[in-house]
Design an enzyme around this catalytic site. Structure first.
Site, PDB file in Angstrom:
ATOM      1  N   GLU A 260      -3.514   0.009   1.125  1.00 17.40           N
ATOM      2  CA  GLU A 260      -3.872  -0.547   2.437  1.00 17.40           C
ATOM      3  C   GLU A 260      -4.309  -2.001   2.287  1.00 17.40           C
ATOM      4  OE1 GLU A 260      -6.229   1.745   5.068  1.00 17.40           O
ATOM      5  OE2 GLU A 260      -5.147   3.624   4.676  1.00 17.40           O
ATOM      6  N   GLU A 261      -5.061  -2.303   1.235  1.00 15.68           N
ATOM      7  CA  GLU A 261      -5.510  -3.677   1.006  1.00 15.68           C
ATOM      8  C   GLU A 261      -4.318  -4.618   0.834  1.00 15.68           C
ATOM      9  OE1 GLU A 261      -7.906  -6.312  -2.381  1.00 15.68           O
ATOM     10  OE2 GLU A 261      -8.338  -4.177  -2.173  1.00 15.68           O
ATOM     11  N   ARG A 262      -3.338  -4.195   0.062  1.00 18.35           N
ATOM     12  CA  ARG A 262      -2.189  -5.063  -0.219  1.00 18.35           C
ATOM     13  C   ARG A 262      -1.320  -5.258   1.018  1.00 18.35           C
ATOM     14  NH1 ARG A 262      -1.675  -2.076  -6.113  1.00 18.35           N
ATOM     15  NH2 ARG A 262      -3.282  -3.373  -7.091  1.00 18.35           N
TER      16      ARG A 262
END
Length: 326
Positions: A184-186
């Site tokens: 999700e961060e990427r």
């Protein structure tokens, strides 16, 4: 818990819109709160833990930070040294974290620590750590090349005691939870880079159209307008890859390979777009008065934070089954 119950594609829509903010540090701070420090808690945390930490974070009453990187372990997550040793009904935490976004002002940290002596991929756990506990020392706010408005801290832990009930999910599953959290961060990171790149390209078009060199607008040079057309095309290709990855993620598919490809491309393309466009601004591009120079600095982080380009390449190779085995 106070959210709207929408699927992950809405996070990405918000992330793309946040790219209209002409300052990467603000977007990144919101990203840590919404897509980096909270997914594992949302997915695996107990009801009590969500009430204590997730509800005020969603409401904006708490600032969250993510404690993964250390001075000797950035993208090499398996090599972290911070320990959380169980003593009775508490963990005693010792070690330190580095490059922690929002670290100086955070109310709590999603902390990755070693909770046993086992193999490096099976001995880690994620813990909700209140940042006002005795033994937590915020050493300094780090001075950086870009993202200069962002609060980035170095933090040390000295016999910090936290209740065992603050464990997210199961003990020993922290590495796996963090790898999921990274996806999700990427994807969020890629989404936040699209609009700034478009903005830089458009502002470069506007500037080179009115700036004259040797009797004609800079934009009229084929090397300039062809290059801008190439860059605009690359941005659209990246957007398509991102949207494909997000659609598959919403369906519950493993998007590790596509997320890594998108992150790799975003890191390289932000460097390409800002560097190429800055060149067309000439001397003005080297001043602090124009947006292109700020994004040249801010977006350089895209190839480092959340996993380096080289780490993305290793992940892609692993999924292609071409990574040499140890």
């Amino acid at each position: 818990y106070g959210g709207m119950g929408l699927d992950f594609s809405y996070n990405i829509a918000v992330a793309e819109e946040l790219g209209n903010i002409r300052c990467g540090g603000i977007t990144m701070a919101i990203g840590v709160q919404a897509g980096m420090a909270t997914p594992a808690l949302t997915r695996f945390g107990s009801h009590e833990l969500k009430k204590q930490f997730l509800v005020p974070t969603i409401a904006g009453d708490f600032v969250a930070c993510l404690g993964i990187s250390e001075a000797g372990a950035g993208s090499d997550v398996a090599n972290i040294k911070t320990t959380a040793v169980r003593k009775g009904d508490e963990y005693v935490i010792n070690g330190g974290k580095m490059w922690i976004t929002s670290g100086s002002q955070a109310d709590w940290m999603c902390l990755l620590a070693n909770t046993s002596e086992g193999p490096p991929h099976q001995n880690k756990s994620l813990i909700c750590l209140p940042m006002n506990l005795p033994g937590i020392h915020v050493a300094k706010k780090i001075d950086k090349l870009g993202m200069r408005s962002s609060d980035t801290a170095q933090i040390f832990f000295e016999d910090v005691r936290v209740p065992c009930k603050n464990l997210i999910g199961e003990e020993g599953k922290g590495f796996t939870y963090q790898m999921l959290q990274f996806q999700e961060e990427r994807l969020w990171g890629v989404a936040t880079a699209l609009t700034p790149m478009e903005t830089v390209i458009q502002e470069t078009i506007d500037y080179t159209r009115q700036r004259k060199v040797f009797g004609q607008p800079v934009l009229h040079n084929q090397t300039v307008h062809f290059r801008l057309a190439e860059l605009a095309t690359e941005v659209e290709l990246l957007r398509s890859l991102l949207h494909r990855a997000v659609a598959l993620y919403v369906e519950g598919k493993d998007v590790t390979k596509f997320a890594s490809m998108a992150k790799l491309k975003a890191g390289r393309l932000t460097r390409e777009v800002t560097d190429s466009c800055l060149q067309f601004w000439g001397g003005m591009g080297f001043t602090s008065e124009v947006l292109v120079s700020r994004f040249y600095r801010d977006l350089r982080l895209m190839s480092i934070g959340g996993g380096t380009d080289e780490t993305m390449l290793s992940i892609i190779c692993k999924y292609m089954d071409i990574l040499p085995r140890k």
